[in-house]
Design an enzyme around this catalytic site. Structure first.
Site, mmCIF file in Angstrom:
data_model
loop_
_atom_site.group_PDB
_atom_site.id
_atom_site.type_symbol
_atom_site.label_atom_id
_atom_site.label_comp_id
_atom_site.label_asym_id
_atom_site.label_seq_id
_atom_site.Cartn_x
_atom_site.Cartn_y
_atom_site.Cartn_z
ATOM 1 N N PRO A 49 42.341 38.052 22.422
ATOM 2 C CA PRO A 49 43.755 37.697 22.616
ATOM 3 C C PRO A 49 44.527 38.707 23.457
ATOM 4 C CG PRO A 49 43.110 37.256 20.352
ATOM 5 C CD PRO A 49 41.941 37.953 21.005
ATOM 6 N N SER A 50 44.172 39.980 23.348
ATOM 7 C CA SER A 50 44.914 41.016 24.084
ATOM 8 C C SER A 50 44.140 41.574 25.269
ATOM 9 C CB SER A 50 45.275 42.168 23.137
ATOM 10 O OG SER A 50 44.096 42.772 22.617
ATOM 11 N N GLU A 60 35.453 33.837 34.315
ATOM 12 C CA GLU A 60 34.449 34.753 34.873
ATOM 13 C C GLU A 60 35.054 35.670 35.940
ATOM 14 O OE1 GLU A 60 30.503 33.442 35.704
ATOM 15 O OE2 GLU A 60 30.632 31.784 34.292
ATOM 16 N N ASN A 96 40.609 35.056 40.123
ATOM 17 C CA ASN A 96 40.568 35.337 41.558
ATOM 18 C C ASN A 96 41.513 36.460 41.954
ATOM 19 O OD1 ASN A 96 38.773 33.240 41.597
ATOM 20 N ND2 ASN A 96 39.901 31.993 43.060
#
Length: 619
Positions: free
Chosen positions: A196-197, A430, A433
């Site tokens: 979450p952080s 992943e 950008n």
């Protein structure tokens, strides 16, 4: 005959020869040993990264020219034997519409995928896998991307990152225990990093793993969010703090106890892929389940992500190809104002640009995959660029395909609106950008800065560094009079020499711009994100151009039937890219753009301070 051979026969193809499979597996295993090495382990070896070296204004051609062609005849035959079964499955068995409606992949479809070997493409046969190398894997990813990105995310979360750490870093015992389960044992894997952080800032992870008093277990506590396969996985790669400063990777089984999952997230797209929060409460992890070394978790995580990024480009090149085919089919048949719409310049430009972007994307991903298979250790910047470029290009191509189809493209039946929703996540996960652009720019600047520091150090003691200084002064002096600069023209087909010369000039300008910014800002360059984005965008366009120059030259050299078309694509791309590169680099020193950047900062501050738009209503 193993299960893959049986499947090929069922698909109407002749069974492949077992010796072809064996040699393909052996070759892939040998190549894999070199690609799993951490490049940071040897800081004194040469850096062959093309992108890194352009930050010094230099061309490193070793991994760019000629365009690689790593597969043996046997490997090509083995790869081709897989294409029809994969195409048949995704065309006739998988139902992407039903997957989305149900927000899950049908069990019968999953069973079919396990039988086909979809979940174990790269592990060796001894672990139940097909033993594909990166290039072969990229070809399979293209097929997936052309048909169902939701299924693609499920597959990618499982093998490109989920168990990739075991594949790259696992001990023999870990591989023997876990890889057969995730390749043929119908056990799903997941990659559990985000919290979450801590999204892009992986260093801020709070999940903790404390060594038990008896030294036999680590006790894991914490939670992870947005985990693909989070609700269906039984094996996961989890990253947690083993001390305040150290992050460590672990292989965690749901069966250890204390592992629970939240409900599936309701997402914009890729709805059939399972995404949940995962919670860990006093999970006892055996010490032998540390992946890599204690404290090496950040390195393990980054190398897993770096190792798989080429696959995203390959996947999306397949998606883009499918979108272009839909647009072209419509343009060839739609009659307006007395002509097929393919005859109109506005449509021709759209189709040409879409095709150029697909060509660059495909060229990048297969260049990287083949370099990795050849033993490259310096592909990380190139892989990051491929991820950024492919995800943004795929969005553009799908959006333009919808535009070509007009109102028809907006309808669900055409299938493009689903693809557009599915594609949107690829610019985020992943490595977003925005972060990857900074990664490319700052990593390249660091490499260029090391050379500049070496020069500054040599200048303080010239008597002891005459050789280095003489070489550097000579190189700079020759560049000033137009000699000794970059010369890509020697590597390309004659028809592409003009474009190669233009990109060569761009590389020279790029190197000078980087050095100028380093001299001006020094270490404070890290705070100049407007400028860093200009550098990153220039690097992306340079790399994309050179990859196309290399691939199109290969087509000419081999006298491929598509050579003339590939040369046209490359000419158009490089000509336009060179203009964009110069524009981006000019912005870094332009007073007008410096003023624009300052105003943008002020605008953003005002809007954020006011928690939204801060203008007066007209009425």
């Amino acid at each position: 005959m193993n299960r893959l051979g049986n499947f090929v026969i069922k698909s109407g193809r002749n069974a492949y020869k077992s010796d072809i499979c064996t040699r393909s597996l052996a070759s892939a295993a040998a190549q894999r040993k070199s690609t799993s090495v951490d490049p940071q382990d040897d800081k004194n070896r040469p850096n062959y990264s093309f992108v890194s070296n352009i930050f010094r204004g230099q061309v490193e051609s070793k991994e760019m020219f000629p365009y690689p062609d790593v597969l043996s005849a046997e490997q090509k035959e083995f790869t081709n034997s897989l294409v029809d079964p994969f195409e048949n499955f995704f065309s006739n068995v998988n139902n992407s519409v039903k997957n989305e409606e149900n927000c899950q992949i049908e069990q019968s479809t999953l069973d079919h995928m396990w039988e086909l070997g979809c979940f174990g493409l790269q592990p060796e046969e001894e672990y139940g896998g097909l033993g594909l190398n990166n290039t072969q894997n990229a070809r399979m990813a293209q097929i997936v991307g052309a048909h169902d990105l939701g299924v693609g995310v499920t597959l990618g979360a499982h093998q490109s990152i989920g168990y990739k750490g075991i594949f790259l870093y696992g001990t023999p015992e870990q591989k023997q225990k876990y890889l057969p389960k995730v390749t043929t044992g119908r056990t799903f894997a997941a990659f559990c990093l985000t919290e979450p952080s801590s999204g892009s800032d992986a260093a801020s992870i709070k999940a903790s793993a404390k060594l038990s008093d008896d030294g036999k277990h680590y006790i894991l506590n914490g939670s992870k969010i947005w985990i693909s396969n989070g609700g269906i996985c039984d094996i996961m790669t989890v990253f947690a703090r083993t001390s305040e400063k150290h992050l460590t990777a672990f292989i965690v089984e749901r069966g250890f106890g204390g592992v629970t999952s939240g409900p599936p997230e309701n997402k914009m797209g890729i709805k059939c892929s399972n995404t949940t929060e995962v919670f860990y409460e006093d999970v006892k992890i055996p010490v032998e389940n540390v992946l890599g070394e204690v404290g090496d978790g950040f390195k393990v995580a980054m190398n897993i992500l770096n190792n798989g990024r080429y696959g995203m480009g390959a996947t999306l090149s397949g998606t883009m190809k499918a979108c272009i085919e839909k647009a072209v089919n419509h343009a060839n048949n739609r009659l307006q104002f007395g002509n097929k719409i393919k005859e109109y310049g506005a449509i021709q430009e759209k189709i040409a640009r879409m095709t150029m972007l697909q060509y660059v994307t495909e060229s990048m991903s297969f260049q990287i995959a083949q370099n990795m298979d050849s033993g490259s250790l310096d592909y990380h910047l190139e892989a990051a660029i491929s991820k950024v470029f492919s995800s943004e290009s795929a969005w553009y191509v799908c959006d333009e395909a919808i535009q070509v189809l007009g109102g028809m493209g907006y309808m669900k039946d055409t299938g493009l609106e689903k693809v557009l929703r599915d594609i949107r996540i690829f610019r985020i996960f992943e490595g977003s950008n925005d972060i990857l652009r900074l990664f490319v720019a700052l990593t390249g600047i660091q490499y260029a800065g090391a050379n500049l520091k070496e020069l500054q150090k040599a200048l303080k003691n010239p008597a002891s560094n005459l050789g280095f200084l003489s070489q550097e002064v000579s190189r700079r002096a020759m560049k000033q009079i137009g000699i000794g600069g970059c010369n890509l023209g020697t590597f390309v087909a004659p028809a592409l020499k003009s474009q190669a010369d233009s990109i060569s000039q761009c590389i020279d300008l790029f190197g000078k711009t980087v050095e100028s910014l380093l001299v001006k800002y020094n270490k404070n360059i890290i705070h100049e994100q407007f400028l860093l984005n200009c550098l990153a965008n220039s690097a992306i366009d340079i790399y994309g151009s050179v990859v196309c120059l290399s691939r199109a030259s290969r087509a000419v050299e081999l006298n491929l039937p598509t050579a003339e078309h590939e040369v046209s694509l490359t000419k158009a791309w490089c000509t336009e890219a060179s203009v964009k590169i110069v524009d981006n680099l000019t912005r870094t020193s332009s007073r007008n753009y410096q003023e624009i950047f300052r105003e943008m900062k002020n605008i953003s501050k005002t809007v954020c301070d006011n928690e939204g738009v801060n203008t007066t209503h007209i009425v």
